[in-house]
Design a protein around this motif. Structure first.
Motif, PDB file in Angstrom:
ATOM      1  N   CYS A 276      -8.359   5.752 -24.595  1.00  0.00           N
ATOM      2  CA  CYS A 276      -8.947   6.864 -23.854  1.00  0.00           C
ATOM      3  C   CYS A 276      -7.966   8.030 -23.859  1.00  0.00           C
ATOM      4  CB  CYS A 276      -9.267   6.448 -22.417  1.00  0.00           C
ATOM      5  SG  CYS A 276     -10.725   5.410 -22.282  1.00  0.00           S
ATOM      6  N   ILE A 277      -8.164   8.952 -24.771  1.00  0.00           N
ATOM      7  CA  ILE A 277      -7.264  10.097 -24.853  1.00  0.00           C
ATOM      8  C   ILE A 277      -8.080  11.369 -24.836  1.00  0.00           C
ATOM      9  CG2 ILE A 277      -5.639   8.782 -26.256  1.00  0.00           C
ATOM     10  CD1 ILE A 277      -6.503  10.872 -28.526  1.00  0.00           C
ATOM     11  N   GLY A 278      -7.414  12.455 -24.888  1.00  0.00           N
ATOM     12  CA  GLY A 278      -8.027  13.767 -24.871  1.00  0.00           C
ATOM     13  C   GLY A 278      -6.928  14.761 -24.581  1.00  0.00           C
TER      14      GLY A 278
ATOM     15  N   ILE B 174      -7.515  13.137 -10.672  1.00  0.00           N
ATOM     16  CA  ILE B 174      -8.789  13.757 -11.047  1.00  0.00           C
ATOM     17  C   ILE B 174      -8.948  13.746 -12.573  1.00  0.00           C
ATOM     18  CG2 ILE B 174     -10.088  15.932 -11.040  1.00  0.00           C
ATOM     19  CD1 ILE B 174      -8.809  16.504  -8.302  1.00  0.00           C
ATOM     20  N   GLY B 175      -7.833  13.971 -13.288  1.00  0.00           N
ATOM     21  CA  GLY B 175      -7.886  13.888 -14.747  1.00  0.00           C
ATOM     22  C   GLY B 175      -8.280  12.495 -15.215  1.00  0.00           C
ATOM     23  N   GLY B 176      -7.799  11.450 -14.515  1.00  0.00           N
ATOM     24  CA  GLY B 176      -8.194  10.076 -14.851  1.00  0.00           C
ATOM     25  C   GLY B 176      -9.673   9.837 -14.614  1.00  0.00           C
TER      26      GLY B 176
ATOM     27  N   LEU C 197      -3.015   8.161 -13.076  1.00  0.00           N
ATOM     28  CA  LEU C 197      -4.075   8.492 -14.034  1.00  0.00           C
ATOM     29  C   LEU C 197      -4.999   7.298 -14.242  1.00  0.00           C
ATOM     30  CD1 LEU C 197      -5.010  10.652 -16.285  1.00  0.00           C
ATOM     31  CD2 LEU C 197      -3.775   9.150 -17.859  1.00  0.00           C
ATOM     32  N   ALA C 198      -4.415   6.105 -14.399  1.00  0.00           N
ATOM     33  CA  ALA C 198      -5.209   4.897 -14.635  1.00  0.00           C
ATOM     34  C   ALA C 198      -6.015   4.508 -13.398  1.00  0.00           C
ATOM     35  CB  ALA C 198      -4.293   3.742 -15.054  1.00  0.00           C
TER      36      ALA C 198
END
Length: 590
Positions: free
Chosen positions: A340-342, A214-216, A368-369
């Protein structure tokens, strides 16, 4: 009255026992030994500590909740040492016994048992060896009486290592006896990165992987995905054959390739401390990516047909070259997606670094990917279905030419960091004008189809308008940034603190911060109360950039550090924040 009488008698026993303890009567009841869960620890990470407690035969010590007000609870504390915090404690389950001096059962520990703890290491702690002193405050009792409260200490030597040094789990047979997740007291509130680590630590593997997936997906709400959209459309719009089954398989291979590369980048970043996405500052990587886009664009213009040799296809069981091309393209896009970070990605980096397990880290970043790449599966199918539209064969060549220019534009986009800054701002607008003029006046494909001619004309006019607008000099205001230097942080006189913006030329969220947050009038006005510095991380392999990265523990860009007037970090921003949120953060600095 009976309870009051027993309490008074017990207190008298404690007082009299105090004198006895001063002459050595309280020295052998309890012994302790501390153990670490890792042989080395990274700055900014967490590690577990186990304290083995041995209580002498016929004696016991009160638990952390002894049930009588006059009894002293057992408490584990960490001696004052800068950069280390005890953030969680896990006491074992106590036993309840009835003793002569109390009419109610008391909660106690006896024999051998373990107390668990989690220690947080601050980011700024330098590599080296440190002595952590653990103190156990307790009160020892037997069936007749209690001794005076006492304290015993043990010193645990731990080694802080840089992230290029491998770490190994140790003493696992001890930590298997402690359930820190369940029997935990939270000592202090943790930050966002820590909460992600905590969530993953407490969740089972399947729930944790769902959380990461879901974070991805959520990463697709950030501007770092912008380059992936035209590339996906350009590639699949020109290479596919329109059949849903084939497009789906190609899309899956594209997503799988992207996940493989992204996962490798993530694991390497976590275990080495490199900047996430820093591959995009390596000139060789940039040139290879640009060359791939140029080669793909040439196939759109009919220079060659993108196909593997027939002998390779036969050995692969008859699969067509498009499958291999989609997977290879996905491998390339994993590098493009790396910036793509955060907070979520940085939290995952911290968690994987603390675990020190490459296979576990690969699994986490792979899932994640997959979440990040899922929308591009559907975008690939949609782009490929263009060939199924009515009379597609008559105008598809013209569409492929448009896709070819999109891929050429992306090649130029990735080459921008290698170009002199004096001309880099003009390259894409001029290319856009040239491409639009070619499509409008020189591309003869589908010339006789009225509907497509109207679309092509409108598309070209829009591209020309945007390109001309981009060439017009802008007088847009911004924060008065100065290049970063150590000397700039030596004197905070008259300032609330400092703002340090770590950026890179290839970082899209960095450009969005400049355009939408740092240009806000209220932000500019408030920033005058701060020392404002920009640190260029574009060439992250340069020694001075590596030194900056190590000093401030920068994992990815953009990262904005907010320091107070003492030079202490009070806030760390990763990814894009809007002007209102940024203003609230800097106004809160005291």
């Amino acid at each position: 009255m009976r309870k009051l009488f027993l309490s008074i008698i017990s207190l008298l026993i404690i007082i009299s026992s105090s004198a006895f303890s001063q002459f050595g009567g309280n020295s052998d009841q309890v012994k302790i030994k501390s153990y670490s869960s890792f042989d080395k620890i990274y700055p900014g990470s967490e590690f577990k500590v186990a304290l083995k407690v041995d209580v002498a035969e016929t004696w016991h010590i009160n638990s952390d909740k002894p049930k009588e007000d006059f009894l002293i609870p057992t408490e584990l504390t960490l001696g004052d040492i800068k950069g280390f915090k005890l953030i969680k404690k896990a006491y074992p389950e106590a036993k309840e016994y009835k003793f002569n001096f109390s009419e109610t059962p008391l909660s106690v520990w006896e024999g051998e048992f373990y107390i668990g703890a989690i220690i947080k290491v601050d980011d700024y702690v330098q590599p080296g060896k440190y002595n952590l002193i653990f103190n156990l405050d307790y009160q020892a009792c037997n069936n007749q009486s209690c001794l005076a409260p006492a304290s015993i200490s043990d010193t645990l030597e731990i080694e802080i290592a840089d992230k290029s040094t491998p770490v190994n789990q140790i003493n696992q047979e001890i930590f298997e006896k402690i359930n820190i997740a369940e029997n935990t007291q939270v000592v202090e509130k943790k930050n966002e990165d820590d909460s992600i680590s905590s969530t993953l630590e407490k969740s089972g593997l399947l729930v944790g992987l769902l959380f990461v997936f879901i974070g991805g997906l959520a990463l697709n709400l950030t501007p770092c995905v912008y380059p992936l959209i035209p590339i996906t459309i350009g590639y699949f719009g020109g290479q596919s054959e329109g059949r849903t089954s084939r497009l789906t398989l190609m899309g899956l291979l594209f997503m799988l390739g992207m996940a493989v590369t992204y996962s490798i980048v993530g694991v390497v970043t976590s275990l080495t401390g490199a900047v996430f996405g820093a591959l995009l500052q390596n000139p060789i990587v940039i040139i290879i990516i640009a060359a791939i886009f140029v080669v793909l664009s040439l196939s759109m213009f009919g220079v060659y047909e993108f196909k593997l040799p027939d002998s390779w296809v036969a050995k692969a069981g008859g699969a067509k070259g498009g499958y291999y091309g989609a997977f290879f393209m996905g491998l390339t896009m994993g590098i493009v997606a790396a910036p793509c970070i955060g907070p979520f990605v940085l939290g995952l980096v911290t968690y994987v670094a603390a675990k020190g397990d490459p296979l576990f880290g690969f699994l986490m970043f792979f899932v994640l990917a997959l979440g990040l790449g899922l929308p591009y599966l559907f975008l690939a199918i949609f782009s490929g279905k263009i060939k199924n539209l009515p009379r597609a064969g008559m105008w598809m060549d013209a569409v492929k030419h448009i896709f070819g220019f999109i891929l050429l534009g992306m090649a130029l986009y990735f080459l921008l960091p290698l170009l002199p800054k004096e001309i880099s701002g003009y390259v894409l607008p001029i290319f856009g004008i040239i491409a639009a003029i070619f499509i409008l006046f020189f591309d003869k494909a589908a010339k006789g189809i009225k509907g497509f001619t109207i679309f092509k004309t409108l598309f070209s006019i829009i591209v020309i308008a945007i390109s001309v607008w981009a060439l017009i000099p802008s007088d847009k205001q911004s924060i008065d940034w100065q290049p970063y230097s150590d000397s700039a942080l030596t004197n905070f006189e008259g300032k609330k603190g400092a703002i340090i913006d770590f950026y890179a030329d290839w970082c899209i969220p960095c450009k969005e911060l400049d355009a939408m947050t740092f240009s806000d009038a209220k932000v500019i006005e408030e920033s005058k109360n701060f020392i404002t510095l920009k640190a260029d991380m574009t060439k992250s392999l340069a020694p001075e950039v590596s030194a900056l990265r190590e000093k401030f523990k920068i994992v990815g860009v953009p990262t904005v550090l907010i320091l107070n007037s003492k030079g202490e970090e009070v806030n760390r921003i990763t990814g894009f924040v809007n002007a209102e949120e940024f203003l609230k953060i800097i106004r809160s600095v005291e």
